[in-house]
Design an enzyme around this catalytic site. Sequence first.
Site, PDB file in Angstrom:
ATOM      1  N   ASN A 260      24.151  -1.250 -11.189  1.00 31.95           N
ATOM      2  CA  ASN A 260      22.904  -1.267 -11.966  1.00 31.95           C
ATOM      3  C   ASN A 260      22.826   0.027 -12.784  1.00 31.95           C
ATOM      4  O   ASN A 260      22.849   1.127 -12.223  1.00 31.95           O
ATOM      5  CB  ASN A 260      21.729  -1.390 -10.988  1.00 31.95           C
TER       6      ASN A 260
ATOM      7  N   ARG B 192      12.486  -4.289 -18.004  1.00 29.99           N
ATOM      8  CA  ARG B 192      11.108  -4.329 -17.494  1.00 29.99           C
ATOM      9  C   ARG B 192      10.139  -4.617 -18.626  1.00 29.99           C
ATOM     10  O   ARG B 192      10.415  -4.297 -19.796  1.00 29.99           O
ATOM     11  CB  ARG B 192      10.750  -2.989 -16.827  1.00 29.99           C
TER      12      ARG B 192
ATOM     13  N   HIS C 177      19.231   3.502 -14.643  1.00 30.68           N
ATOM     14  CA  HIS C 177      18.803   4.904 -14.651  1.00 30.68           C
ATOM     15  C   HIS C 177      19.617   5.795 -15.581  1.00 30.68           C
ATOM     16  O   HIS C 177      19.251   6.947 -15.815  1.00 30.68           O
ATOM     17  CB  HIS C 177      18.684   5.425 -13.229  1.00 30.68           C
TER      18      HIS C 177
ATOM     19  N   HIS D 281      19.228  -2.796  -3.065  1.00 34.60           N
ATOM     20  CA  HIS D 281      18.095  -1.869  -3.168  1.00 34.60           C
ATOM     21  C   HIS D 281      18.215  -0.771  -2.124  1.00 34.60           C
ATOM     22  O   HIS D 281      18.281  -1.035  -0.936  1.00 34.60           O
ATOM     23  CB  HIS D 281      16.725  -2.548  -3.018  1.00 34.60           C
TER      24      HIS D 281
ATOM     25  N   ARG E  98      10.625   0.710 -19.743  1.00 37.78           N
ATOM     26  CA  ARG E  98      10.704   2.138 -19.379  1.00 37.78           C
ATOM     27  C   ARG E  98      12.143   2.647 -19.300  1.00 37.78           C
ATOM     28  O   ARG E  98      12.386   3.820 -19.446  1.00 37.78           O
ATOM     29  CB  ARG E  98       9.985   2.412 -18.061  1.00 37.78           C
TER      30      ARG E  98
ATOM     31  N   GLU F  13      18.136  -8.606 -14.618  1.00 42.33           N
ATOM     32  CA  GLU F  13      16.975  -8.660 -13.722  1.00 42.33           C
ATOM     33  C   GLU F  13      15.740  -8.846 -14.580  1.00 42.33           C
ATOM     34  O   GLU F  13      15.548  -8.129 -15.568  1.00 42.33           O
ATOM     35  CB  GLU F  13      16.841  -7.350 -12.944  1.00 42.33           C
TER      36      GLU F  13
ATOM     37  N   THR G  18      11.264  -1.732  -7.892  1.00 43.44           N
ATOM     38  CA  THR G  18      10.843  -3.043  -7.401  1.00 43.44           C
ATOM     39  C   THR G  18      10.452  -2.959  -5.934  1.00 43.44           C
ATOM     40  O   THR G  18      11.296  -2.738  -5.075  1.00 43.44           O
ATOM     41  CB  THR G  18      11.987  -4.067  -7.596  1.00 43.44           C
TER      42      THR G  18
ATOM     43  N   HIS H 227      17.845  -4.201 -15.572  1.00 46.81           N
ATOM     44  CA  HIS H 227      16.493  -4.740 -15.428  1.00 46.81           C
ATOM     45  C   HIS H 227      15.702  -4.432 -16.689  1.00 46.81           C
ATOM     46  O   HIS H 227      15.378  -3.275 -16.958  1.00 46.81           O
ATOM     47  CB  HIS H 227      15.834  -4.091 -14.193  1.00 46.81           C
TER      48      HIS H 227
ATOM     49  N   GLU I   2      19.100 -12.824  -3.594  1.00 46.03           N
ATOM     50  CA  GLU I   2      19.461 -11.429  -3.327  1.00 46.03           C
ATOM     51  C   GLU I   2      18.472 -10.916  -2.287  1.00 46.03           C
ATOM     52  O   GLU I   2      17.253 -10.920  -2.517  1.00 46.03           O
ATOM     53  CB  GLU I   2      19.401 -10.597  -4.606  1.00 46.03           C
TER      54      GLU I   2
HETATM   55  N1  PXP Z   1      18.639  -5.307  -6.825  1.00 47.01           N
HETATM   56  C1  PXP Z   1      17.432  -5.483  -7.415  1.00 47.01           C
HETATM   57  C2  PXP Z   1      16.918  -6.879  -7.553  1.00 47.01           C
HETATM   58  C3  PXP Z   1      16.714  -4.381  -7.928  1.00 47.01           C
HETATM   59  O1  PXP Z   1      15.517  -4.579  -8.518  1.00 47.01           O
HETATM   60  C4  PXP Z   1      17.276  -3.099  -7.845  1.00 47.01           C
HETATM   61  C5  PXP Z   1      16.553  -1.936  -8.429  1.00 47.01           C
HETATM   62  O2  PXP Z   1      16.419  -2.088  -9.790  1.00 47.01           O
HETATM   63  C6  PXP Z   1      18.531  -2.974  -7.230  1.00 47.01           C
HETATM   64  C7  PXP Z   1      19.172  -4.082  -6.707  1.00 47.01           C
HETATM   65  C8  PXP Z   1      19.213  -1.657  -7.117  1.00 47.01           C
HETATM   66  O3  PXP Z   1      18.471  -0.800  -6.326  1.00 47.01           O
HETATM   67  P1  PXP Z   1      18.855   0.739  -6.289  1.00 47.01           P
HETATM   68  O4  PXP Z   1      18.664   1.265  -7.661  1.00 47.01           O
HETATM   69  O5  PXP Z   1      17.928   1.307  -5.278  1.00 47.01           O
HETATM   70  O6  PXP Z   1      20.297   0.805  -5.862  1.00 47.01           O
END
Ligand code: PXP
Length: 242
Positions: A10, A48, A13, A193, A52, A73, A104, A46, A154
């Site tokens: 992901n 959003r 960030h 997550h 952001r 996402e 999330t 994602h 998931e």
């Molecule tokens: N899976 C989903 C559905 C999420 O919303 C997120 C966070 O955006 C992640 C995985 C990844 O989480 P993390 O950034 O804490 O690794």
Amino acid sequence: MSARLRLGVNIDHVATVRNARGGAAPDPVRAALLAARAGADGITAHLREDRRHITDDDIARLSADLSIPLNLEMAATGEMLAIALRHRPHAACIVPEKRAERTTEGGLDAAGQFDHLAPMVRELGAAGVRVSLFIEPDARQIEAAVRLAAPVVELHTGRYAELAGEARTAELRRLTDAAALAAKNGIEVHAGHGLTYDNVIPVAAIPQVRELNIGHFLIGEAIFVGLAESVRRMRELMDAAR
Ligand code: PXP
């Protein structure tokens, strides 16, 4: 030995850091291409509602440039559905979204929102998008996913990641049971997550889990060791767990 576990990286960030200054760097698409070369099996982003981090332009560029699957996402809104149908990513993971949250929080209430989600899951599926529902490891939510005919769930590992000791063990059992129940019903199981080098192995060892989606930790660790190395090390731990 169970089937190889896929890693979805992901890159939200990277965009968070870029947006802190409003320019073009660091570019999340560059990070995605680098992660792919380092062993990521897919890229997750994602979009959003408040944009952001990831922007519409990022999704367009990721769709054009990636040679590995993109997992979009998205919240269950008409706007996001239209965007997903326009880009037709490999997968769309439907997540709950609250404006004020930092990330999330909690899973989608697939059971409570059944009537709202059903046409969306159908439309995405008809467009060839593999739909995933981001849910708590809870039998009621999995039963709803079965009724919605979602091909993928998931499982939210956020609570597992935050807990310690016996409470973490109990949450891991919930994840394990939920993964078994989903797989028994023909649903592909993903998880994610809050996963880090320190907590990934027990989740990666759940045999029915086919994919982990990991972001914040990998991007943070990249500050110290570089993104290729943080992805490579996570892959190594995931492979060792199988
Ligand atoms: N899976 C989903 C559905 C999420 O919303 C997120 C966070 O955006 C992640 C995985 C990844 O989480 P993390 O950034 O804490 O690794």
